[in-house]
Design an enzyme around this catalytic site. Structure first.
Site, PDB file in Angstrom:
ATOM      1  N   LYS A 192       0.851  -1.203   0.000  1.00  0.00           N
ATOM      2  CA  LYS A 192       0.000   0.000   0.000  1.00  0.00           C
ATOM      3  C   LYS A 192       0.885   1.250   0.000  1.00  0.00           C
ATOM      4  O   LYS A 192       0.621   2.209  -0.728  1.00  0.00           O
ATOM      5  CB  LYS A 192      -0.930  -0.009   1.226  1.00  0.00           C
ATOM      6  CG  LYS A 192      -2.063  -1.024   1.095  1.00  0.00           C
ATOM      7  CD  LYS A 192      -2.841  -1.245   2.380  1.00  0.00           C
ATOM      8  CE  LYS A 192      -3.838  -2.386   2.198  1.00  0.00           C
ATOM      9  NZ  LYS A 192      -4.590  -2.761   3.400  1.00  0.00           N
ATOM     10  N   GLN A 242      -5.092  -1.734   9.528  1.00  0.00           N
ATOM     11  CA  GLN A 242      -4.899  -3.047   8.906  1.00  0.00           C
ATOM     12  C   GLN A 242      -5.483  -4.136   9.802  1.00  0.00           C
ATOM     13  O   GLN A 242      -5.260  -4.154  11.015  1.00  0.00           O
ATOM     14  CB  GLN A 242      -3.387  -3.283   8.656  1.00  0.00           C
ATOM     15  CG  GLN A 242      -3.065  -4.514   7.847  1.00  0.00           C
ATOM     16  CD  GLN A 242      -3.594  -4.459   6.401  1.00  0.00           C
ATOM     17  OE1 GLN A 242      -3.735  -3.390   5.818  1.00  0.00           O
ATOM     18  NE2 GLN A 242      -3.892  -5.619   5.832  1.00  0.00           N
ATOM     19  N   ASP A 245     -11.400   2.575   4.020  1.00  0.00           N
ATOM     20  CA  ASP A 245     -11.597   1.126   3.952  1.00  0.00           C
ATOM     21  C   ASP A 245     -13.084   0.770   3.983  1.00  0.00           C
ATOM     22  O   ASP A 245     -13.457  -0.381   3.739  1.00  0.00           O
ATOM     23  CB  ASP A 245     -10.913   0.467   5.159  1.00  0.00           C
ATOM     24  CG  ASP A 245      -9.837  -0.505   4.740  1.00  0.00           C
ATOM     25  OD1 ASP A 245      -9.775  -0.852   3.554  1.00  0.00           O
ATOM     26  OD2 ASP A 245      -9.052  -0.919   5.618  1.00  0.00           O
TER      27      ASP A 245
HETATM   28  N1  GUN Z   1      -6.679  -7.216   5.802  1.00  0.00           N
HETATM   29  C1  GUN Z   1      -6.868  -7.936   4.655  1.00  0.00           C
HETATM   30  N2  GUN Z   1      -7.461  -7.177   3.711  1.00  0.00           N
HETATM   31  C2  GUN Z   1      -7.646  -5.959   4.277  1.00  0.00           C
HETATM   32  C3  GUN Z   1      -8.223  -4.757   3.781  1.00  0.00           C
HETATM   33  O1  GUN Z   1      -8.683  -4.645   2.637  1.00  0.00           O
HETATM   34  N3  GUN Z   1      -8.227  -3.710   4.669  1.00  0.00           N
HETATM   35  C4  GUN Z   1      -7.745  -3.827   5.931  1.00  0.00           C
HETATM   36  N4  GUN Z   1      -7.805  -2.758   6.719  1.00  0.00           N
HETATM   37  N5  GUN Z   1      -7.219  -4.936   6.404  1.00  0.00           N
HETATM   38  C5  GUN Z   1      -7.164  -5.996   5.573  1.00  0.00           C
END
Ligand code: GUN
Length: 295
Positions: A54, A98, A121
């Site tokens: 990211k 996350q 998100d």
């Molecule tokens: N863990 C796995 N996929 C994601 C996601 O798309 N966003 C977040 N915040 N955590 C994740």
């Protein structure tokens, strides 16, 4: 007949180039750099890898990013303080926590602390609630299901009235994917570990979304002739022939499924790059909303 392979990497590259262009134009208009703040607690290797990806993707398209990595025993209050500091930071327009969080941390409390206008998100309970309800729109839609919808659109898949089957009911993929497909007028069936006669249910799918986290579980003979198959799985399996000693495979057994489906994604190079792209897109959207642009 062999399926059309939907190349998520190519689509993501094209969309990211467009986002980079729009970020540049946004900076020109306002002198503001869109910013993303990420909080990760713990040392889950897959999460660490996603967070690195990211950060790199933000750099590539000109989005400013800040990552707070804290260890797995960090108290919940500290994680909440980091989220609130990002909410208050004028250089940050999107905030992401996350997942998964360490077991002692209350996920609902942390996700609820993310400012609604920065919830890139889309996991704030109010955003998920709006996604679930008729006539309401969330401010942001979760990245992975949103990436799947873009892939389906790119392939020209007709969702109205289609039988869509989703394998997996996770908060991150299965649930929001269900809600998005319902909004698109598909008839949606959600399968999970307790589903009886799983293969037969999957065989009814015109559109199959596999997001269950079981390596190559879906075989070609589970798939209806001409179905559209989107594979969200990312599973590490031993591979002595590779330098790393492992390879990444999806939830779908690609060699047999590609012979039956009409359209299929690959793993890697399918949904994964789209997830990151949608996060970038949401961050730009958050920055635009911040300056009062209509999006
Ligand atoms: N863990 C796995 N996929 C994601 C996601 O798309 N966003 C977040 N915040 N955590 C994740």
């Amino acid at each position: 007949m062999s399926a059309q392979i939907l190349n998520g990497q190519d689509i993501a590259d094209r969309l990211q180039a467009q986002i980079a262009h729009e970020v540049e134009a946004f900076k020109g208009r306002y002198g503001i750099v869109p910013g993303l703040g990420v909080v990760m607690a713990g040392d889950n290797p897959a999460s660490a890898q996603y967070v690195r990806m990211k950060r790199k993707a933000c750099e590539k398209v000109g989005i400013h990013s800040v990552t707070h990595l804290v260890n797995s025993s960090t108290p919940q209050d500290e994680v909440l303080s980091l989220v609130r500091a990002l909410n208050d930071d004028p250089l940050i327009h999107g905030v992401l926590v996350q997942l998964p969080l360490p077991a002692h941390i209350d996920e609902v409390a942390v996700l609820s602390a993310v400012g609604l206008e920065k919830d890139v998100d889309g996991f704030h309970p109010l955003n998920i609630g709006a996604l679930a309800m008729k006539g309401r729109e969330p401010s942001f839609v979760p990245a992975t299901p949103s990436g799947c919808m873009v892939l389906l659109r790119e392939a020209g898949v007709e969702l109205d009235g289609a039988n869509a089957v989703i394998l997996g009911r996770s908060n991150i993929v299965g649930l929001p994917m269900t809600l998005l497909l319902m909004k698109a007028n598909a008839t949606v069936t959600v399968c999970h570990s307790r589903t009886r006669g799983l293969a037969d249910v999957v065989r009814r799918a015109d559109v199959l979304i596999a997001a269950v986290g079981r390596a190559e579980m879906v075989r070609g003979d589970w798939i209806k002739h001409g179905a559209v198959v989107i594979d969200v799985g990312t599973n590490k399996v031993d591979d002595p022939s590779s330098d790393k000693g492992y390879k990444i495979v999806g939830d779908v057994h690609f060699p047999s499924a590609v012979e039956v489906a009409s359209v299929i994604t690959k793993v890697p190079g399918g949904v994964g790059p789209m997830t990151i792209t949608m996060l970038l897109s949401n961050t730009l959207k958050a920055a635009r909303q911040h300056v009062g642009e209509k999006v």
